[in-house]
Design an enzyme around this catalytic site. Structure first.
Site, mmCIF file in Angstrom:
data_model
loop_
_atom_site.group_PDB
_atom_site.id
_atom_site.type_symbol
_atom_site.label_atom_id
_atom_site.label_comp_id
_atom_site.label_asym_id
_atom_site.label_seq_id
_atom_site.Cartn_x
_atom_site.Cartn_y
_atom_site.Cartn_z
ATOM 1 N N ARG A 96 -13.796 43.397 50.297
ATOM 2 C CA ARG A 96 -12.315 44.159 49.152
ATOM 3 C C ARG A 96 -10.983 44.312 50.135
ATOM 4 O O ARG A 96 -11.085 42.787 49.990
ATOM 5 C CB ARG A 96 -13.023 46.176 49.206
ATOM 6 C CG ARG A 96 -14.048 46.267 48.122
ATOM 7 C CD ARG A 96 -14.321 48.297 48.056
ATOM 8 N NE ARG A 96 -14.674 48.625 49.468
ATOM 9 C CZ ARG A 96 -15.760 48.648 49.475
ATOM 10 N NH1 ARG A 96 -16.189 48.372 48.640
ATOM 11 N NH2 ARG A 96 -15.237 49.872 50.977
ATOM 12 N N ASP B 63 -30.166 58.392 51.373
ATOM 13 C CA ASP B 63 -29.844 57.343 51.982
ATOM 14 C C ASP B 63 -28.186 57.709 52.287
ATOM 15 O O ASP B 63 -27.580 57.592 51.138
ATOM 16 C CB ASP B 63 -30.031 55.562 51.585
ATOM 17 C CG ASP B 63 -30.124 55.083 53.435
ATOM 18 O OD1 ASP B 63 -29.366 55.520 54.184
ATOM 19 O OD2 ASP B 63 -29.577 54.351 53.351
ATOM 20 N N ASP C 288 -33.687 50.489 57.452
ATOM 21 C CA ASP C 288 -34.040 50.193 55.539
ATOM 22 C C ASP C 288 -33.213 48.702 55.130
ATOM 23 O O ASP C 288 -31.783 48.363 55.579
ATOM 24 C CB ASP C 288 -32.694 51.633 55.527
ATOM 25 C CG ASP C 288 -32.537 50.796 53.359
ATOM 26 O OD1 ASP C 288 -33.313 51.279 53.543
ATOM 27 O OD2 ASP C 288 -31.539 51.396 53.398
ATOM 28 N N HIS D 93 -18.921 50.829 60.185
ATOM 29 C CA HIS D 93 -19.857 50.661 59.439
ATOM 30 C C HIS D 93 -18.982 50.084 57.844
ATOM 31 O O HIS D 93 -18.872 49.474 57.498
ATOM 32 C CB HIS D 93 -21.896 50.497 58.954
ATOM 33 C CG HIS D 93 -22.090 50.152 57.948
ATOM 34 N ND1 HIS D 93 -22.692 49.077 57.739
ATOM 35 C CD2 HIS D 93 -22.363 50.696 56.608
ATOM 36 C CE1 HIS D 93 -23.480 48.633 56.866
ATOM 37 N NE2 HIS D 93 -23.450 49.562 56.433
ATOM 38 N N GLU E 205 -30.413 53.169 61.738
ATOM 39 C CA GLU E 205 -30.734 53.531 61.017
ATOM 40 C C GLU E 205 -31.259 54.702 61.457
ATOM 41 O O GLU E 205 -32.437 53.693 62.622
ATOM 42 C CB GLU E 205 -30.790 54.243 59.568
ATOM 43 C CG GLU E 205 -29.725 52.969 58.530
ATOM 44 C CD GLU E 205 -29.747 53.543 57.113
ATOM 45 O OE1 GLU E 205 -30.290 54.356 56.677
ATOM 46 O OE2 GLU E 205 -29.989 52.338 56.117
#
Length: 415
Positions: free
Chosen positions: A141, A125, A232, A132, A200
């Protein structure tokens, strides 16, 4: 060649036009697993077609169509598989086709069970949508430094679990796992409270390499047979606790769902487009020429337990920062070998607008902005007994090539 040239009736809006000819594995009450091609709302049984002599001009063993997977057929190489597809198109537009002589050659799609089209030996993957990656980096973050230092230099990826890849229609149970509350010092064990989809696409390897070999960007697409839709599944609360220092594990490997029909790269060729500009300049082994992205419209809907469906995302595969050729070149640059049937996930596909994000994590912004469904309920993540439906298609100059759908219901946890 148009749908009207085909002597099989095909709806104008069908994903499975004469321009498509996708391959899959199906079974009926009277027939075991076998290879077929979707055309309109029908399936062309390739076992019966081969018995009628349709492929006699080609040098291959027709028993590949009686296999439980497409691996042996795909392994014949595009010099055979592309000709099989072309012959099928010719027969379906030939009013004197031998296919008209046997009514058992066609089966209604509503009367079959679809199966995994390939045996997946290995699954990788990637993390290749800059939108994204930026959204996730902003949430968890630093909004001013969302991307990690390596992100624009390498197609980031990880090896997933092939054994839990399932076909559309197979239900998934809410996963159990360790999570930790924001202010807690110790984790607890229980059902994930933040089960998510990831919009995906995946591509299927069609040509093997040996250990030590590398695949170059310029010929990478020779090694790709076709593509499927790929959901996924993710458990975001489990992921947040476990991913440091090595990355995704139990939050990702409980299930990944795919659409049953593999759309070939031949069918997708007319829909190539330019990708986004890559800055800074990539290293020479990742440089490419020409159009390597694909204009594939994508949609995600949530069908609640009440039965009502709400579209929550409209995206497009063309947004991908790292293309498939770069992904495969990077995957093999250290000599890692690949095999026919291996599956490579694109990573979550998000666009620039808030309604084009490819996960509930982004759509609800980590649960802060609930999504309103048509039945009056709200979602921040996927609820028990919700069904997630993904669809995709290309359309240009009167040609439509679609993937059908991948549909999966989330059941309560097994405790």
């Amino acid at each position: 060649m148009t749908n009207t040239d085909c002597w099989i009736s095909i709806s104008e809006n069908s994903d499975f036009s004469i321009h498509n000819i996708p391959f899959g594995i199906f079974s009926t009450k009277s027939n075991t697993l076998r290879a077929g091609v979707a055309i309109g709302d029908q399936i062309l049984d390739l076992v019966v077609a081969s018995e009628l002599g349709v492929f006699n001009s080609l040098d291959f063993n027709p028993y590949v169509f009686e296999s439980k997977t497409l691996n042996d057929f795909i392994a014949l190489g595009k010099e055979i598989t592309s000709k099989v597809r072309t012959i099928i198109q010719e027969e379906l537009t030939n009013v004197d086709s031998v296919l008209k002589t046997d009514s058992s050659v066609f089966v209604n799609q509503k009367e079959v069970q679809m199966h995994l089209p390939v045996f997946v030996g290995d699954y990788t993957d990637f993390y290749s949508s800059i939108e994204h990656a930026t959204n996730v980096g902003t949430m968890f973050r630093d909004p001013n430094n969302a991307l990690l230092p390596n992100w624009k230099h390498i197609p980031v990826g990880y090896h997933g679990r092939a054994s839990s890849i399932i076909v559309s229609g197979v239900d998934v149970h809410r996963p159990m796992g360790q999570t930790i509350a924001p202010d807690a010092k110790e984790p607890t064990y229980g059902p994930s409270k933040r089960v998510d989809f990831e919009l995906e696409m995946a591509y299927i390897i069609g040509k093997k390499t040996s250990l030590g070999d590398t695949v170059k960007v310029e010929n990478a697409e020779e090694y790709i047979f076709g593509k499927v839709l790929f959901n996924d599944w993710s458990a975001r609360d489990i992921q947040k606790w476990e991913y440091v220092p090595l990355g995704p594990f139990l939050a990702k490997n409980f299930a990944s769902s795919i659409s049953p029909w593999i759309v070939t790269m031949d069918a997708l060729e007319p829909f190539k487009v330019a990708g986004p500009e890559q800055t800074p300049k990539v290293l020479p082994y990742l440089e490419y020429k020409g159009e390597r992205n694909y204009d594939i419209e994508l949609q995600v809907a949530i069908k609640s337990e009440s039965g009502e469906e709400t579209v929550v995302s409209n995206s497009n595969f063309k947004y991908m920062y790292w293309n498939m050729a770069q992904q495969l070149a990077h995957h093999t640059m250290n000599g890692c070998n690949i095999n026919v049937g291996d599956m490579m996930g694109s990573g979550t596909i998000s666009g620039k607008s808030t309604d084009s994000y490819g996960s509930m994590l982004e759509l609800s912004w980590a649960g802060k902005n609930p999504i309103q469904l048509k039945d009056g309920t709200q979602r921040t993540f996927i609820a028990d007994n919700d069904t997630v439906v993904m669809r995709g298609f290309c359309q240009k100059d009167g040609k439509k090539v679609g993937f059908g759908e991948v549909k999966t219901k989330l059941l309560p946890a097994k405790q």
